[in-house]
Design an enzyme around this catalytic site. Structure first.
Site, mmCIF file in Angstrom:
data_model
loop_
_atom_site.group_PDB
_atom_site.id
_atom_site.type_symbol
_atom_site.label_atom_id
_atom_site.label_comp_id
_atom_site.label_asym_id
_atom_site.label_seq_id
_atom_site.Cartn_x
_atom_site.Cartn_y
_atom_site.Cartn_z
ATOM 1 N N GLN A 1 -66.955 -106.992 18.657
ATOM 2 C CA GLN A 1 -67.932 -107.999 18.250
ATOM 3 C C GLN A 1 -69.375 -107.496 18.421
ATOM 4 O OE1 GLN A 1 -65.533 -111.347 20.649
ATOM 5 N NE2 GLN A 1 -67.341 -112.145 19.639
ATOM 6 N N HIS A 2 -70.292 -108.237 17.827
ATOM 7 C CA HIS A 2 -71.747 -108.173 18.098
ATOM 8 C C HIS A 2 -72.513 -106.967 17.570
ATOM 9 C CE1 HIS A 2 -70.874 -111.389 20.982
ATOM 10 N NE2 HIS A 2 -70.167 -110.573 21.728
ATOM 11 N N ASP B 1 -62.703 -108.753 17.520
ATOM 12 C CA ASP B 1 -61.453 -108.298 18.147
ATOM 13 C C ASP B 1 -60.818 -109.354 19.053
ATOM 14 O OD1 ASP B 1 -63.390 -107.951 20.130
ATOM 15 O OD2 ASP B 1 -62.918 -105.850 20.492
#
Ligand SMILES: Nc1ncnc2c1ncn2[C@@H]1O[C@H](COP(=O)(O)OP(=O)(O)O)[C@@H](O)[C@H]1O
Ligand SMILES: O=C(CO)[C@@H](O)[C@H](O)COP(=O)(O)O
EC number: 2.7.1.17
Length: 457
Positions: free
Chosen positions: A71-72, A225
């Site tokens: 992520q991110h 994920d």
């Protein structure tokens, strides 16, 4: 047999599973490593994906594919879709000051929790964009679109058809800091607050919308994920997942968006149309890697050593903030050893302290989540360790269930691809093996001593 593929492009590696869409049976799989570091040219993810797909026997007989990914991560693209600079990953803490600025500018943590479900720390994309605007204004100005690792890989698989065609899903969008899980819409004002302008952002697809095609292969929306892992384990109400990968995560499914003003719980959306409150630590499986390296042993031997020392390691405590920490928010912290005495200065005590310290951070996450779990499911690379399995119930004070070791993120992505093909209201119900149950006497002293030590860092 109709086949589906699931991808996990996570921090350390790319994994691909190919499964039967109907039964979920594993047919083939592959994996390839990613380079180390907290900033990375996204081209490496693409190359690793190609290698992992090749190892998994290719996609020529696959009907649908979905990408789950870390992520991110901030992927900045120019007008032509070229990468502007290396992606800054979720575990890159350089934007910690930017996070503080943004929190203050919007009116404090509560304002952010209300706006987007999470209080941004350095992991969140929005803070990375502020860092970019402050430190690399030319790159910020060239950024015509911003997206996340799974968005970018899905778009590349579809042939990179222009920056206006990039898509994402609710789960990954909820980790940006400029999309609200509560309202299901972007907050362009927050993007502008961070960057001074509003680049193109991916279109947010519903859980079973089509994201395009890679040749004959239908592309499902994909997701972050952790959201993919939730699909992979078949997360149900009452379950809490503890995932020990590069990050440590603790999450549950929820029917409503959460808004924790303390910032400990990120109020993410999931990949089914629901929500995924989640606590994330920066220091999980790599604490074991580091301890093994320091002791000059392999991971299996580290586990054997840890199990030779008593619970609490005779007072030796490791606070494992090796990469700074995200929860608690201590981006500049370092790891520390407490209570070292002649009697506990042995490899076994150190190994035990490393496992316990990592698990104590996750147990704090479980408390912060505020859910009384019916089942705790332990997954991720670290859950392959016998010592982690045996010691987790002592630290969590509850039994833990360990599903058969597997690639649950890639599996969840594959399940999403099968869901897209099936067109059903809920994801297909794939048979899973019985998880193994681990029980042990709770050791509350271990957590008490850890809390005392961590408070001094
Ligand atoms: N047998 C084992 N014992 C302990 N740790 C293990 C074992 N096998 C793998 N790991 C850990 O798994 C980690 C990778 O986990 P993974 O979930 O694949 O991470 P990520 O998804 O973040 O890339 C490695 O850092 C390694 O320490
Ligand atoms: O930042 C988070 C969750 O908010 C991390 O969980 C990343 O999504 C990376 O995951 P792994 O590579 O450790 O699986």
């Amino acid at each position: 047999m109709t086949l589906v593929a699931g991808v996990d492009s996570s921090t350390q590696s790319c994994k691909v599973v190919i499964r039967d869409a109907e039964s979920g049976a594993l047919v083939r799989e592959g994996r390839a490593s990613h380079p180390d570091g907290t900033e990375i040219d996204p081209g490496h993810w693409w190359d690793a994906l190609q290698r992992a797909v090749e190892q998994a026997g290719g996609l020529s007989d696959v009907a649908a594919l979905a990408v789950g990914a870390q992520q991110h991560g901030m992927v900045c693209l120019d007008e032509q879709g070229g990468v502007v600079r290396d992606a800054l990953l979720w575990n890159d803490t350089r934007s910690a000051r930017a996070a503080e600025e943004l929190v203050t500018e919007l009116g404090g943590p509560r304002a952010w929790a209300e706006a987007v479900g999470s209080v941004p720390v350095a992991s969140f994309t929005v803070t990375k964009l502020r860092w970019l605007a402050e430190h690399e204004p030319d790159n910020a100005a060239r950024t015509a679109a911003v997206c996340l690792p799974h968005d970018w890989l899905t778009w590349r698989l579809a042939g990179a058809p222009g920056i206006n065609a990039i898509t994402t899903d609710r789960g990954d969008a909820s980790g940006t800091g400029y999309w609200s899980p509560g309202t299901g819409s972007y907050r362009p004002d927050l993007l502008k607050l961070a960057m001074g302008h509003t680049p193109v952002v991916p279109r947010v697809l519903g859980p079973t919308a089509e994201a395009g095609r890679a040749g004959d292969v239908l592309l499902a929306p994909g997701t972050g994920d952790n959201m993919a892992a939730a699909l992979g384990v078949g997360l149900r109400p009452g379950d809490v997942v503890v995932s020990i990968g590069t990050s440590g995560t603790v999450f549950a499914c929820a029917g409503e968006a959460s808004h924790d003003p303390s910032g400990a719980v990120a109020g993410f959306a999931d990949a089914t149309g629901r929500f995924l409150p989640l606590v994330c630590t920066l220091n999980a499986a790599r604490v074991l890697d580091a301890a093994a390296r320091m002791l000059g042993v392999g991971l299996d031997e580290l586990g054997e050593l840890a199990l030779q020392a008593p619970p609490g390691a005779d007072g030796l405590v490791l606070v494992p903030y090796l990469e700074g920490e995200r929860t608690p928010n201590k981006p500049d912290a370092t790891g520390s050893v407490h209570g070292l005495r002649l009697a506990n200065s042995t490899p076994a005590h150190f190994a035990r302290a490393a496992v316990e310290g990592m698990l104590c951070g996750l147990a704090d996450g479980l408390d912060a989540l505020g859910v009384e779990p019916e089942r705790i499911l332990l997954i991720g690379g670290g859950a392959r360790s016998q010592a982690v399995r045996a010691i987790a119930p002592t630290v969590f004070g509850r039994p833990v269930l360990v599903p058969e070791p597997g690639e649950y993120v890639a599996d969840g992505a594959a399940r999403q691809a099968a869901w897209l093909l099936g067109g059903t209201a809920e994801p297909p119900s794939w048979q899973a093996g019985e998880p193994r149950r681990y029980e042990a006497d709770p050791a509350p002293d271990v957590r008490a001593r850890y809390a005392e030590a961590a408070a001094t860092v």
